[in-house]
Design a protein around this motif. Structure first.
Motif, mmCIF file in Angstrom:
data_model
loop_
_atom_site.group_PDB
_atom_site.id
_atom_site.type_symbol
_atom_site.label_atom_id
_atom_site.label_comp_id
_atom_site.label_asym_id
_atom_site.label_seq_id
_atom_site.Cartn_x
_atom_site.Cartn_y
_atom_site.Cartn_z
ATOM 1 N N ALA A 1 73.590 59.457 14.395
ATOM 2 C CA ALA A 1 74.171 60.264 13.319
ATOM 3 C C ALA A 1 74.617 61.626 13.843
ATOM 4 N N ALA A 2 73.815 62.214 14.742
ATOM 5 C CA ALA A 2 74.180 63.508 15.325
ATOM 6 C C ALA A 2 75.449 63.399 16.160
ATOM 7 N N LEU A 3 75.592 62.290 16.875
ATOM 8 C CA LEU A 3 76.814 62.082 17.653
ATOM 9 C C LEU A 3 78.029 61.976 16.738
ATOM 10 N N GLN A 4 77.860 61.309 15.607
ATOM 11 C CA GLN A 4 78.966 61.144 14.673
ATOM 12 C C GLN A 4 79.347 62.472 14.013
ATOM 13 N N LEU A 5 78.372 63.327 13.747
ATOM 14 C CA LEU A 5 78.644 64.613 13.096
ATOM 15 C C LEU A 5 79.310 65.615 14.025
ATOM 16 N N GLY A 6 79.076 65.465 15.320
ATOM 17 C CA GLY A 6 79.714 66.369 16.282
ATOM 18 C C GLY A 6 79.164 67.779 16.202
ATOM 19 N N GLU A 7 80.054 68.755 16.076
ATOM 20 C CA GLU A 7 79.655 70.167 16.094
ATOM 21 C C GLU A 7 78.746 70.537 14.930
ATOM 22 N N LYS A 8 78.882 69.866 13.802
ATOM 23 C CA LYS A 8 78.047 70.187 12.641
ATOM 24 C C LYS A 8 76.555 69.978 12.937
ATOM 25 N N ALA A 9 76.259 69.072 13.872
ATOM 26 C CA ALA A 9 74.864 68.769 14.186
ATOM 27 C C ALA A 9 74.304 69.645 15.299
ATOM 28 N N GLN A 10 75.115 70.574 15.831
ATOM 29 C CA GLN A 10 74.684 71.369 16.979
ATOM 30 C C GLN A 10 73.416 72.182 16.712
ATOM 31 N N PRO A 11 73.259 72.818 15.532
ATOM 32 C CA PRO A 11 72.007 73.551 15.284
ATOM 33 C C PRO A 11 70.766 72.658 15.374
ATOM 34 N N ILE A 12 70.868 71.437 14.843
ATOM 35 C CA ILE A 12 69.749 70.506 14.905
ATOM 36 C C ILE A 12 69.475 70.098 16.347
ATOM 37 N N LEU A 13 70.535 69.885 17.122
ATOM 38 C CA LEU A 13 70.368 69.480 18.514
ATOM 39 C C LEU A 13 69.746 70.601 19.339
ATOM 40 N N SER A 14 70.150 71.843 19.075
ATOM 41 C CA SER A 14 69.573 72.982 19.793
ATOM 42 C C SER A 14 68.082 73.095 19.484
#
Length: 451
Positions: free
Chosen positions: A180-193
């Motif tokens: 899901a994070a891969l699909q969201l792209g930049e929007k998921a960056q805070p969660i990935l960080s």
């Protein structure tokens, strides 16, 4: 100012007659583990021979606390490691190809391992002459069938998998979150960080626990000797020997052949680099607890960090040559002989099928009871047979887990070598004591995979 004092102030030349400060030599990690192992055997033997109850209790507490500390971080570590590893694949060229090759090698080595397990079991008849009968078996409280395995992947809620430590369900949720994070792209960056930060925090904390491994070794081995001695092993002598021989053949026979013929690298150098993780796995009996160290040694063997961060967590939850291949194959033959059940070629093929498809059922936790019950239920063998093997499980589980972790480090090396992204200089210089040396700052290099 005199020339001596001037030289001293600059630090270029030591003053005449000065004595360098005394420093204790660093003891390599493998030597610390070996020392703990030897002391544990001696203390365990002393406790058993002299019937020293307080020493038995002390050894038990030391070993139990060490394992408990390892397990403490298992649930969040698995979740964030899988999530981050999936998202890191976007930084790797031909990520889908690497993931596919990794899975195929997992399956191939599992098939080889289960074939060796079946061959050893058929040659040695581990259930004959033990003196054990079906009455000695106890049905396990928890068993695994195919329906349980398939339906058990999806959790009922997001909390229970963490509280019940259901690693398979945690892996499922982490994989869904990663995709899901891969699909969201930049929007998921805070969660990935945040996920990366939490993962580093968990690995740092677990690294402190790993440094206690020599003490944990002393407690775990000492208690095993004090509690079981050689009396119990006598009844299961053939079975225990079969597991150790089977695992040794896979780890020191099959793996070196694959490294030589497929990866075309020096097998001795692989074991030199991977040995700290193999040692810790032997002592802790936990693939997931060993995962941070397994990933570190895999990277030091020249596997690119971006790929290692995917392959090692993936392997720690699904790649189980010891627990899911060798052990259930020999155990099924052992139990069939105790219960006087004849197995045929179809049953042996089913064992091989279960070892490849159902290995995720072990999920990197201490012990392989779920995998064994899954195998027995598939073959229609009595689940009471599991109770026959529970007493000896801690003894054989050490070698099983060491084999698991060796395979989890092996496959990324094989795939990286075949895809021409293995750093051969790093592989040749891999040290056997990564805990005692600072990171070399080597940048991971991921080249374009071969066509």
């Amino acid at each position: 100012m005199s020339s001596e004092s001037s030289a001293s102030s600059t630090g270029s030349v030591p003053a005449t007659g000065s004595t360098p400060p005394f420093r204790l030599p660093k003891v390599p990690f493998w030597a610390q583990i070996l020392t703990g192992l030897v002391l544990g055997v001696l203390l365990g033997w002393a406790a058993r021979s002299g019937d020293v109850a307080w020493l038995v209790t002390t050894l038990d507490k030391i070993g139990s606390i060490f394992v408990q500390l390892l397990k403490l971080a298992v649930a969040p570590l698995v979740f964030f490691a899988i999530l981050v590893s999936i998202t890191n694949l976007r930084n790797v060229n031909n990520a889908a190809r690497l993931a596919t090759r990794t899975l195929l090698w997992f399956m191939a080595t599992s098939l080889i391992a289960v074939a060796i397990g079946l061959a050893i079991g058929l040659l040695t008849d581990p259930g004959s002459g033990t003196g054990l009968t079906p009455k000695d078996g106890l049905k396990p409280e928890h068993s695994g069938g195919w329906l349980d395995f398939l339906t058990g992947i999806v959790p009922e809620n997001v909390i229970t998998p963490f509280t019940d430590l259901n690693v398979l369900q945690i892996v499922f949720m982490a994989a869904v979150a990663g995709v899901a994070a891969l699909q969201l792209g930049e929007k998921a960056q805070p969660i990935l960080s945040l996920s990366n930060a939490v993962l580093e925090l968990l690995q740092k904390a677990l690294w402190w626990v790993i440094r206690l491994a020599p003490l944990g070794t002393l407690g775990l081995i000492g208690y095993a000797i004090a509690e079981y001695g050689w009396d119990l092993i006598g009844k299961y002598a053939t079975f225990t020997a079969d597991i150790y021989i089977g695992c040794a053949l896979v780890m020191f026979g099959v793996y070196p052949l694959l490294l030589s013929l497929v990866a075309k690298v020096n097998p001795l150098q692989f074991f030199r680099g991977a040995w700290p993780a193999i040692q810790l796995a032997f002592v802790s009996r936990s693939s997931v607890g060993t995962m941070p160290l397994t990933q570190k040694v895999t990277e030091r063997l020249g596997v690119p960090k971006e790929y290692a961060s995917f392959a090692v967590p993936f392997g720690a939850t699904t790649k189980m040559d010891g627990c899911a291949s060798i052990y259930p194959a020999i155990a099924a033959i052992f139990i069939a002989q105790i219960f006087d059940v004849q197995l045929d070629i179809t049953d042996y093929l089913l064992i091989a099928f279960v070892s490849v498809v159902g290995s995720a059922a072990t999920a990197g936790l201490t012990g392989a009871t779920v995998m064994l019950t899954l195998t027995l239920s598939t073959l229609g063998l009595p689940l009471e047979g599991v109770g026959l093997l529970m007493a000896i499980d801690p003894i054989v589980d050490m070698m099983r887990t060491a084999t698991n972790v060796a395979g989890q480090a092996l496959v990324p090396v094989l795939v990286s070598a075949r895809e021409k992204i293995l750093d051969h200089e790093a592989y040749a210089g891999a040290t056997s004591s990564p805990l005692d040396e600072p990171a070399d700052g080597r940048e991971s290099r991921v080249a374009a995979a071969a066509a």
